[in-house]
Design a protein around this motif. Structure first.
Motif, PDB file in Angstrom:
ATOM      1  N   TYR A 119       0.820  -1.220   0.000  1.00  6.50           N
ATOM      2  CA  TYR A 119       0.000   0.000   0.000  1.00  6.50           C
ATOM      3  C   TYR A 119       0.850   1.265   0.000  1.00  6.50           C
ATOM      4  O   TYR A 119       0.445   2.284  -0.564  1.00  6.50           O
ATOM      5  CB  TYR A 119      -0.929   0.024   1.222  1.00  6.50           C
ATOM      6  N   GLN A 120       2.001   1.202   0.639  1.00  5.38           N
ATOM      7  CA  GLN A 120       2.855   2.379   0.728  1.00  5.38           C
ATOM      8  C   GLN A 120       4.308   1.951   0.547  1.00  5.38           C
ATOM      9  O   GLN A 120       4.727   0.906   1.066  1.00  5.38           O
ATOM     10  CB  GLN A 120       2.680   3.085   2.080  1.00  5.38           C
ATOM     11  N   TYR A 121       5.052   2.786  -0.194  1.00  3.51           N
ATOM     12  CA  TYR A 121       6.464   2.506  -0.446  1.00  3.51           C
ATOM     13  C   TYR A 121       7.281   3.644   0.151  1.00  3.51           C
ATOM     14  O   TYR A 121       7.121   4.808  -0.229  1.00  3.51           O
ATOM     15  CB  TYR A 121       6.719   2.364  -1.941  1.00  3.51           C
ATOM     16  N   VAL A 122       8.138   3.288   1.088  1.00  3.74           N
ATOM     17  CA  VAL A 122       8.775   4.267   1.965  1.00  3.74           C
ATOM     18  C   VAL A 122      10.292   4.218   1.790  1.00  3.74           C
ATOM     19  O   VAL A 122      10.890   3.134   1.691  1.00  3.74           O
ATOM     20  CB  VAL A 122       8.397   3.983   3.437  1.00  3.74           C
ATOM     21  N   VAL A 123      10.921   5.413   1.754  1.00  6.11           N
ATOM     22  CA  VAL A 123      12.367   5.523   1.663  1.00  6.11           C
ATOM     23  C   VAL A 123      12.887   6.216   2.924  1.00  6.11           C
ATOM     24  O   VAL A 123      12.203   7.047   3.526  1.00  6.11           O
ATOM     25  CB  VAL A 123      12.773   6.319   0.402  1.00  6.11           C
ATOM     26  N   GLY A 223      -3.673   6.853   8.615  1.00  6.24           N
ATOM     27  CA  GLY A 223      -3.348   5.607   7.928  1.00  6.24           C
ATOM     28  C   GLY A 223      -1.956   5.603   7.314  1.00  6.24           C
ATOM     29  O   GLY A 223      -1.489   4.555   6.836  1.00  6.24           O
ATOM     30  N   MET A 224      -1.269   6.742   7.340  1.00  8.53           N
ATOM     31  CA  MET A 224       0.064   6.818   6.736  1.00  8.53           C
ATOM     32  C   MET A 224       1.094   6.186   7.659  1.00  8.53           C
ATOM     33  O   MET A 224       1.166   6.507   8.859  1.00  8.53           O
ATOM     34  CB  MET A 224       0.423   8.280   6.452  1.00  8.53           C
ATOM     35  N   GLN A 225       1.890   5.279   7.127  1.00  3.03           N
ATOM     36  CA  GLN A 225       2.848   4.522   7.918  1.00  3.03           C
ATOM     37  C   GLN A 225       4.253   5.113   7.889  1.00  3.03           C
ATOM     38  O   GLN A 225       5.194   4.483   8.357  1.00  3.03           O
ATOM     39  CB  GLN A 225       2.899   3.074   7.415  1.00  3.03           C
ATOM     40  N   SER A 226       4.406   6.301   7.339  1.00  3.09           N
ATOM     41  CA  SER A 226       5.710   6.974   7.308  1.00  3.09           C
ATOM     42  C   SER A 226       5.656   8.229   8.159  1.00  3.09           C
ATOM     43  O   SER A 226       4.574   8.698   8.541  1.00  3.09           O
ATOM     44  CB  SER A 226       6.086   7.330   5.872  1.00  3.09           C
ATOM     45  N   HIS A 227       6.827   8.784   8.449  1.00  3.51           N
ATOM     46  CA  HIS A 227       6.863  10.020   9.237  1.00  3.51           C
ATOM     47  C   HIS A 227       6.387  11.221   8.418  1.00  3.51           C
ATOM     48  O   HIS A 227       5.688  12.095   8.937  1.00  3.51           O
ATOM     49  CB  HIS A 227       8.290  10.280   9.739  1.00  3.51           C
ATOM     50  N   GLY A 228       6.791  11.265   7.165  1.00  3.18           N
ATOM     51  CA  GLY A 228       6.422  12.389   6.320  1.00  3.18           C
ATOM     52  C   GLY A 228       6.289  11.961   4.862  1.00  3.18           C
ATOM     53  O   GLY A 228       6.272  10.771   4.543  1.00  3.18           O
ATOM     54  N   ILE A 229       6.188  12.957   3.991  1.00  2.00           N
ATOM     55  CA  ILE A 229       6.041  12.702   2.553  1.00  2.00           C
ATOM     56  C   ILE A 229       7.184  13.370   1.811  1.00  2.00           C
ATOM     57  O   ILE A 229       7.554  14.522   2.104  1.00  2.00           O
ATOM     58  CB  ILE A 229       4.684  13.216   2.041  1.00  2.00           C
ATOM     59  N   LEU A 230       7.747  12.643   0.857  1.00  2.00           N
ATOM     60  CA  LEU A 230       8.815  13.153   0.009  1.00  2.00           C
ATOM     61  C   LEU A 230       8.225  13.454  -1.362  1.00  2.00           C
ATOM     62  O   LEU A 230       8.017  12.569  -2.180  1.00  2.00           O
ATOM     63  CB  LEU A 230       9.934  12.116  -0.100  1.00  2.00           C
ATOM     64  N   GLY A 231       7.918  14.741  -1.603  1.00  2.00           N
ATOM     65  CA  GLY A 231       7.306  15.155  -2.858  1.00  2.00           C
ATOM     66  C   GLY A 231       8.309  15.149  -4.005  1.00  2.00           C
ATOM     67  O   GLY A 231       9.390  15.735  -3.900  1.00  2.00           O
ATOM     68  N   ASP A 318       1.217   8.674 -10.227  1.00  2.00           N
ATOM     69  CA  ASP A 318       1.294   9.126  -8.842  1.00  2.00           C
ATOM     70  C   ASP A 318       1.658   7.964  -7.924  1.00  2.00           C
ATOM     71  O   ASP A 318       0.832   7.088  -7.647  1.00  2.00           O
ATOM     72  CB  ASP A 318      -0.060   9.737  -8.449  1.00  2.00           C
ATOM     73  N   SER A 319       2.889   7.971  -7.434  1.00  2.00           N
ATOM     74  CA  SER A 319       3.332   6.907  -6.528  1.00  2.00           C
ATOM     75  C   SER A 319       2.754   7.054  -5.130  1.00  2.00           C
ATOM     76  O   SER A 319       2.871   6.128  -4.316  1.00  2.00           O
ATOM     77  CB  SER A 319       4.864   6.895  -6.450  1.00  2.00           C
ATOM     78  N   GLY A 320       2.136   8.190  -4.852  1.00  2.00           N
ATOM     79  CA  GLY A 320       1.512   8.376  -3.536  1.00  2.00           C
ATOM     80  C   GLY A 320       0.110   7.805  -3.452  1.00  2.00           C
ATOM     81  O   GLY A 320      -0.494   7.787  -2.382  1.00  2.00           O
ATOM     82  N   ALA A 321      -0.421   7.319  -4.577  1.00  2.00           N
ATOM     83  CA  ALA A 321      -1.773   6.733  -4.612  1.00  2.00           C
ATOM     84  C   ALA A 321      -1.641   5.213  -4.680  1.00  2.00           C
ATOM     85  O   ALA A 321      -1.037   4.668  -5.609  1.00  2.00           O
ATOM     86  CB  ALA A 321      -2.544   7.253  -5.820  1.00  2.00           C
ATOM     87  N   ASP A 401      -9.834  16.454 -13.567  1.00  2.00           N
ATOM     88  CA  ASP A 401     -10.384  16.003 -14.851  1.00  2.00           C
ATOM     89  C   ASP A 401      -9.445  15.019 -15.539  1.00  2.00           C
ATOM     90  O   ASP A 401      -9.420  14.914 -16.768  1.00  2.00           O
ATOM     91  CB  ASP A 401     -10.670  17.201 -15.767  1.00  2.00           C
ATOM     92  N   PHE A 402      -8.652  14.292 -14.763  1.00  2.00           N
ATOM     93  CA  PHE A 402      -7.765  13.272 -15.321  1.00  2.00           C
ATOM     94  C   PHE A 402      -7.814  12.030 -14.430  1.00  2.00           C
ATOM     95  O   PHE A 402      -8.243  12.090 -13.273  1.00  2.00           O
ATOM     96  CB  PHE A 402      -6.324  13.783 -15.457  1.00  2.00           C
ATOM     97  N   ASN A 403      -7.382  10.908 -14.995  1.00  2.00           N
ATOM     98  CA  ASN A 403      -7.291   9.668 -14.236  1.00  2.00           C
ATOM     99  C   ASN A 403      -5.951   9.604 -13.514  1.00  2.00           C
ATOM    100  O   ASN A 403      -4.944  10.143 -13.991  1.00  2.00           O
ATOM    101  CB  ASN A 403      -7.430   8.463 -15.172  1.00  2.00           C
ATOM    102  N   ILE A 404      -5.942   8.943 -12.378  1.00  2.00           N
ATOM    103  CA  ILE A 404      -4.724   8.816 -11.569  1.00  2.00           C
ATOM    104  C   ILE A 404      -4.306   7.348 -11.551  1.00  2.00           C
ATOM    105  O   ILE A 404      -5.068   6.484 -11.109  1.00  2.00           O
ATOM    106  CB  ILE A 404      -4.948   9.328 -10.133  1.00  2.00           C
ATOM    107  N   LEU A 405      -3.118   7.094 -12.072  1.00  2.00           N
ATOM    108  CA  LEU A 405      -2.571   5.739 -12.088  1.00  2.00           C
ATOM    109  C   LEU A 405      -1.525   5.643 -10.985  1.00  2.00           C
ATOM    110  O   LEU A 405      -0.427   6.185 -11.114  1.00  2.00           O
ATOM    111  CB  LEU A 405      -1.965   5.418 -13.450  1.00  2.00           C
ATOM    112  N   GLY A 406      -1.865   4.981  -9.915  1.00  2.00           N
ATOM    113  CA  GLY A 406      -0.980   4.899  -8.759  1.00  2.00           C
ATOM    114  C   GLY A 406      -0.071   3.683  -8.799  1.00  2.00           C
ATOM    115  O   GLY A 406       0.446   3.300  -9.846  1.00  2.00           O
ATOM    116  N   ASP A 407       0.103   3.073  -7.619  1.00  2.00           N
ATOM    117  CA  ASP A 407       1.011   1.937  -7.494  1.00  2.00           C
ATOM    118  C   ASP A 407       0.571   0.744  -8.341  1.00  2.00           C
ATOM    119  O   ASP A 407       1.382  -0.127  -8.657  1.00  2.00           O
ATOM    120  CB  ASP A 407       1.120   1.524  -6.027  1.00  2.00           C
ATOM    121  N   VAL A 408      -0.714   0.694  -8.698  1.00  2.00           N
ATOM    122  CA  VAL A 408      -1.207  -0.397  -9.557  1.00  2.00           C
ATOM    123  C   VAL A 408      -0.428  -0.413 -10.875  1.00  2.00           C
ATOM    124  O   VAL A 408      -0.034  -1.476 -11.371  1.00  2.00           O
ATOM    125  CB  VAL A 408      -2.720  -0.220  -9.821  1.00  2.00           C
TER     126      VAL A 408
END
Length: 508
Positions: A119-123, A223-231, A318-321, A401-408
């Motif tokens: 669900y989440q990929y963390v560095v 629900g976020m399993q990391s300390h923060g987000i790396l944009g 979007d790797s955050g989705a 108005d666009f589709n989001i392709l996440g980790d899938v």
């Protein structure tokens, strides 16, 4: 022959212009033919003009085909050189994971990611001169690096974690408290103060200064399993931490790539260049925005059914989705036409059968067509395990108005993000990406046949015109001869009559 096909496909405007040129000349010749009896000299002039035009046209066509074939030959040689060098590049790669999570080579760095239940990929990166380790969710959909700051300790402020970076104890941290910044995500938000602090990409690397948002509170982030987000978005207005590292000569390139996998396979984060052996099966697509990792889509299909409309002309990588988020109209069609046959709604999610055969029979292969290739996602990609059940990893969103392709999608393809060149690369060693030809071979042959037929008709038309002209000239000449002969006969008869009359008067 291949060069001719490539020329026709890649130069439609030129082909159209050539066709118009042919018909235009034919039209001029037709009108001139109507007046040939009165202007016979025009015929010979037309013949010269038409012959010159056809010669130029054929020469132009052959010349362009020759150039195209040379270009193809050069591209093949370049591709061959790339493949030839692949073995050498692989031999240079250090595969000794002495740090347990980091691979550093002579031209790129590979960092092992922490995969949290697919669900989440963390560095992990290190903050401050004290090298405090923090985990960050890799997010190509946002542009800010943020971490819970000192204010999260306050009783009235809510933060999703108790692990904070207390910048008040750092001698190198700079924080601007004049203005509070708020970031809104698709789900959840955070706010805090912009500042800067030293960062280390890995523990033993050289530090560099980068912009950081030190949050004071967040909402709906539990629900976020990391300390923060790396944009790591494509924003031109904001630098990501890799660009800061390049500026301060810590690394040489801000290009990065993600290779996400399902557990138990290991996922990787590549940066400071991309290994050559990962580029052999890669296509590159230009971005459609200088703010997001958007690419243009020319077609959206579910199996062989076309669902292309104005709502799916672009997609966001979007790797955050964790899921794939379709626009509401597309999502409703997907559920009604396919998912409702094999999935049922329960507690806010669609639960599906876990039998792959049933899924393949009832759920479609989703295809996003770009100018360069097809990105396709199969049922085994978007139906994922969650405990003892299988759920649908497709949801809807009505914010954009666009589709989001996440980790899938990112689990299916090795994806390269090149902000400097404004392009993305899609590929993997298993050749899962299918190249989209601009036109099918049938259409190419049809176009070539039509062009050949047009040229043949033009030649036949030219021959017929010449034959008609020659025939008309012969008819005109015959008419002239007959006229002249008739006039001579009449004059001879008149002369005989005069002579007979004169002889009669003489004899009398």
């Amino acid at each position: 022959m291949y060069a001719i096909f490539v020329f026709i496909v890649s130069h439609p405007n030129l082909i159209s212009g050539m066709a118009k040129y042919l018909f235009y000349n034919h039209q001029i010749s037709f009108y001139r033919f109507k007046n040939r009896l009165s202007k016979k000299l025009i015929l010979n002039q037309d013949n010269k003009i038409m012959n010159i035009s056809y010669s130029k046209l054929i020469f132009l066509f052959l010349f362009v085909c020759l150039l195209q074939s040379k270009q193809i030959e050069i591209q093949r040689k370049q591709t061959g050189n790339s493949v030839y060098n692949e073995a050498y590049n692989q031999s240079q790669i250090n595969t000794d994971f002495s740090s347990g999570s980091l691979e550093q080579s002579y031209n790129f760095i590979t960092q092992e990611l922490n995969n949290i239940d697919d669900y989440q990929y963390v560095v992990q990166i290190y903050i401050g001169q004290s090298k405090e380790p923090f985990n960050f969710l890799l997010d190509t959909g946002s542009n800010i690096l943020w971490i819970p700051g000192t204010e999260c300790n306050l009783q009235d402020n809510h933060c999703h974690t108790k692990d904070i970076y207390d910048y008040s104890k750092s001698q190198t941290a700079i924080v601007n408290k004049d203005k509070k910044i708020e970031i809104q995500y698709g789900q959840g938000k955070c706010e805090g103060y912009l500042g800067s602090e030293y960062i280390r990409i890995y523990q033993e690397s050289q530090p560099f200064k980068a912009e950081i948002l030190f949050t004071s509170s967040d909402k709906d982030m539990d629900g976020m399993q990391s300390h923060g987000i790396l944009g790591l978005s494509n924003s031109k207005s904001t630098k990501n931490y890799l660009e800061y590292a390049v500026e301060q000569e810590i690394i040489s390139s801000s290009v990065f790539a993600l290779e996400l996998k399902n557990l138990p396979d290991i996922s990787y984060f590549y940066y400071d260049n991309i290994p050559e052996y990962k580029l052999s099966n890669t296509i590159f697509v230009n971005t459609a925005s200088k703010e997001r990792w958007l690419i243009d889509v020319i077609g959206f299909y579910m199996n062989d059914s076309d669902y292309t409309d104005s709502s799916n002309q672009t997609v966001l990588i979007d790797s955050g989705a964790s899921f794939m988020h379709l626009t509401k109209s597309l999502y409703d069609k997907f559920i009604h036409n396919y998912a409702s046959n094999v999935c049922f709604y329960q507690y806010g999610e669609y639960v599906c059968s876990c039998q792959q055969e049933i899924l393949n029979q009832n759920l479609p292969i989703i295809k996003f067509y770009t100018q360069e290739g097809i990105l396709q996602i199969s049922p085994q990609d978007y139906v994922i395990k969650k405990g003892q059940k299988c759920i649908l990893a497709i949801d809807f969103q009505d914010t954009f108005d666009f589709n989001i392709l996440g980790d899938v999608l990112l689990r299916k393809y090795f994806v390269i993000f090149d902000k400097q060149k404004q392009q993305m690369g899609f590929g993997n060693v298993e050749n899962k990406i299918q190249h989209l030809q601009p036109l099918s071979m049938l259409i190419v042959f049809s176009i070539f046949s039509v062009f050949t037929f047009m040229l043949l008709c033009a030649v036949i038309y030219k021959v017929i015109i010449l034959k008609k002209g020659q025939y008309q000239q012969e008819q005109d000449q015959e008419q002239i001869n007959q006229t002249l002969l008739g006039n001579n006969i009449q004059l001879n008869l008149q002369d005989l009559e005069r002579r007979s009359s004169y002889s009669a008067r003489s004899s009398s």
